[in-house]
Design an enzyme around this catalytic site. Structure first.
Site, PDB file in Angstrom:
ATOM      1  N   GLU A 116      -4.949   7.648  -2.702  1.00 35.33           N
ATOM      2  CA  GLU A 116      -5.451   6.340  -2.265  1.00 35.33           C
ATOM      3  C   GLU A 116      -5.770   5.446  -3.464  1.00 35.33           C
ATOM      4  O   GLU A 116      -5.731   4.226  -3.355  1.00 35.33           O
ATOM      5  CB  GLU A 116      -6.685   6.505  -1.368  1.00 35.33           C
ATOM      6  CG  GLU A 116      -6.345   6.965   0.042  1.00 35.33           C
ATOM      7  CD  GLU A 116      -5.410   6.025   0.800  1.00 35.33           C
ATOM      8  OE1 GLU A 116      -5.614   4.800   0.772  1.00 35.33           O
ATOM      9  OE2 GLU A 116      -4.455   6.530   1.419  1.00 35.33           O
ATOM     10  N   HIS A 128       0.835  -1.212   0.000  1.00 39.44           N
ATOM     11  CA  HIS A 128       0.000   0.000   0.000  1.00 39.44           C
ATOM     12  C   HIS A 128       0.873   1.267   0.000  1.00 39.44           C
ATOM     13  O   HIS A 128       0.728   2.125  -0.878  1.00 39.44           O
ATOM     14  CB  HIS A 128      -0.907  -0.012   1.241  1.00 39.44           C
ATOM     15  CG  HIS A 128      -1.774   1.205   1.379  1.00 39.44           C
ATOM     16  ND1 HIS A 128      -3.095   1.215   0.990  1.00 39.44           N
ATOM     17  CD2 HIS A 128      -1.521   2.451   1.854  1.00 39.44           C
ATOM     18  CE1 HIS A 128      -3.613   2.418   1.217  1.00 39.44           C
ATOM     19  NE2 HIS A 128      -2.680   3.182   1.749  1.00 39.44           N
ATOM     20  N   GLU A 129       1.780   1.356   0.954  1.00 42.47           N
ATOM     21  CA  GLU A 129       2.635   2.551   1.034  1.00 42.47           C
ATOM     22  C   GLU A 129       3.551   2.616  -0.183  1.00 42.47           C
ATOM     23  O   GLU A 129       3.874   3.699  -0.668  1.00 42.47           O
ATOM     24  CB  GLU A 129       3.443   2.571   2.341  1.00 42.47           C
ATOM     25  CG  GLU A 129       2.619   2.509   3.632  1.00 42.47           C
ATOM     26  CD  GLU A 129       1.520   3.571   3.762  1.00 42.47           C
ATOM     27  OE1 GLU A 129       1.686   4.668   3.181  1.00 42.47           O
ATOM     28  OE2 GLU A 129       0.497   3.293   4.424  1.00 42.47           O
ATOM     29  N   HIS A 151       1.768   4.492  -2.781  1.00 40.84           N
ATOM     30  CA  HIS A 151       1.888   5.946  -2.569  1.00 40.84           C
ATOM     31  C   HIS A 151       3.269   6.416  -3.051  1.00 40.84           C
ATOM     32  O   HIS A 151       3.398   7.457  -3.684  1.00 40.84           O
ATOM     33  CB  HIS A 151       1.771   6.284  -1.078  1.00 40.84           C
ATOM     34  CG  HIS A 151       0.376   6.240  -0.527  1.00 40.84           C
ATOM     35  ND1 HIS A 151      -0.648   6.989  -1.041  1.00 40.84           N
ATOM     36  CD2 HIS A 151      -0.160   5.547   0.514  1.00 40.84           C
ATOM     37  CE1 HIS A 151      -1.767   6.763  -0.327  1.00 40.84           C
ATOM     38  NE2 HIS A 151      -1.495   5.888   0.619  1.00 40.84           N
TER      39      HIS A 151
HETATM   40 ZN    ZN Z   1      -2.895   5.247   2.085  1.00 34.00          ZN
END
Ligand code: ZN
Length: 502
Positions: free
Chosen positions: A297, A267-268, A271
């Site tokens: 997101e 997830h990160e 980003h």
């Molecule tokens: Zn996030």
């Protein structure tokens, strides 16, 4: 000072932005250090430095001289490049807003947030909502008032939503969430009548040291250049970015569960790829960095769920996982692993929610903050309303406020209007996948070989590359057309119908 020529004004514009970027960089590194490496007793000196820098950054943004500069440039807007015009637009918006907020209120509000954060850190473990409620009441009152400073033409909650996703409003979100609820609630209900997936092998003992090298492997598989992206460990995972050559992600390791860190890193990492993929020309300007929370997101949840929880991705990385954790995964097959990381079951805590039920957690928060700002719900009634909505949407009883309305830090930090970005991002991602498959063909054929290069190149070309140059709505529409939650609801229906044989 008056401006007499465009080159002179443009030079001032560049200097102003690079000074702002330097303050942000310095404050960002300090907060990164505070969250990762700084010893616990070091807060005092850092607090003093932060206070000085925050004040200097405020003065720099609100300097009346900027108004003179922006007026001059506005009068010459047709002579500006599109990038300069967008820089001016963003700067002017910040400036006008900052000038509308009385300095006294600005300072009082940051003091309140500081106190509220401390109060929340005490109230949560003590399960004491009453102790936190007075702070939340004040935060709601400030948010209502500040909404008028942010954008006096909008309904207060719409103005707050715009802080995180420019152009978003309750009308769009009401329709979006109604559509999601109409799909997700019946799916959750059907799953509850099916045999549950066994994921017990994910909760065996996974030594932290082994998980660290697993993180390295995941970042490498995602194509993250470690020369420009660091990883550290914090209580809650996050991504911090300074420019497109300096991004930091964090994770949290649990020795008795492989999943949280594995999917935090992905997830990160999503980003981080967004930040790393921005064009160099936006560095040290106000257009540096991702454009909105929703678009951000969309990237993180795209890698985490659409890619990371796909059968193709699990196929690609399972041989490594099994050789890396041989004792823990003896007798576990690739299919068992795929099913386990997709297990769906209503739960109390948002950050531990599965892909299907996640948005239901967001809807609870959306309903509550909307009502708080509209004044139709009082802070003292938040726990009761929270528990009713969890029962209605997720079908579960909330045993206490610690695992209920006190679980997230967002409201104590003043982040009212932030939550919907998580759900929007998930839905944006599903629509991007549709577009990507039309452009690239067999996306998951690549993923199954562990090759994410075409996926990331596509996202870079259409999303990452632009940093904050385009507004979120415009950026999304140019790639995907009108936003339609159907892509997301179809994606979820297909995936979970197959997984649970519904
Ligand atoms: Zn996030």
């Amino acid at each position: 000072m008056e401006y007499t020529s465009l080159p002179q004004a443009l030079e001032a514009l560049e200097k102003l932005q690079s000074t702002m970027a330097a303050y942000n960089h310095a404050m960002g590194v300090l907060s990164q250090d505070a969250a990762t490496a700084a010893p616990a007793g070091s807060w005092e000196g850092r607090g003093r430095t932060m206070e000085v820098l925050t004040k200097a950054a405020y003065d720099l943004t609100a300097d009346p001289q900027n108004g003179v500069l922006y007026d001059y440039l506005q009068a010459h807007v047709w002579e500006l490049t599109p990038i300069q015009a967008r820089e001016l637009e963003v700067l002017k918006k910040d400036y006008d807003r900052m000038r509308r907020i009385p300095a006294r209120e600005y300072v009082d509000y940051s003091v309140l947030l500081n106190d509220a954060d401390a109060a929340w850190h005490k109230a949560k473990p003590a399960n004491d909502f009453a102790a936190f409620a007075p702070y939340l009441e004040k935060i709601v009152a400030y948010c209502r008032k500040f909404a008028g400073y942010y954008n006096p033409d909008l309904d207060p909650y719409d103005a707050l939503l715009n802080e995180y996703e420019e152009g978003m409003n309750q009308k769009t979100l009401d329709a979006f969430f109604a559509q999601l609820r109409g799909t997700i609630v019946p799916l959750v209900e059907k799953i509850s009548r099916k045999p549950q997936i066994d994921d017990s092998f994910l909760m065996r003992h996974y030594p932290v040291e082994r998980q660290r090298s697993f993180s390295d492997y995941l970042m490498e598989t995602m194509g993250i250049d470690r020369n420009y992206c660091g990883i550290a460990e914090t209580e809650h995972p996050f991504t911090n970015n300074f420019n497109n050559h300096d991004v930091r992600i964090t994770t949290h390791y649990y020795e008795n569960n492989l999943v949280p860190s594995m999917y935090s890193v992905i997830h990160e990492g999503g980003h981080a790829l967004y930040e790393l993929g921005a064009d160099d020309c936006y560095n040290y300007t106000v257009l540096s960095g991702g454009v909105s929370m929703g678009i951000h997101e969309s990237q993180s949840r795209f890698y985490e769920n659409i890619i990371g929880r796909s059968r193709a991705f699990v196929h690609a990385i399972f041989p490594y996982i099994q050789s890396h954790f041989p004792e823990q995964l003896t007798g576990v097959t690739e299919e068992m692993f795929y099913r386990a990381v997709n297990k769906s079951q209503p739960s109390l805590v948002r950050t531990e929610a599965d892909e299907l039920t996640y948005c239901l957690h967001i809807m609870v928060r959306y309903e509550i903050e909307k009502a708080l700002i509209a004044g139709t719900l009082e802070v003292k009634d938040v726990p009761q309303r929270w528990n009713e909505l969890y029962k209605e949407y997720l079908g579960i009883d909330v045993p206490n406020d610690k695992e209920g309305c006190l679980q997230d830090s967002h409201w104590s930090g003043g982040g009212i209007g932030y939550f919907p970005s998580y759900a929007l991002g998930s839905a944006y991602g599903a629509q991007m996948l549709d577009r990507m498959e039309k452009d690239l063909g067999d996306v998951f054929g690549d993923v199954a070989k562990g090759d994410l290069s075409r996926v990331t190149a596509w996202l870079r070309e259409h999303i990452h590359h632009y940093a904050s140059f385009k507004k979120p709505g415009e950026l999304f529409r140019e790639v995907c057309g009108e936003f339609d939650a159907k892509y997301y609801t179809d994606y979820l229906t297909k995936k979970f119908t197959e997984l649970y044989e519904l």
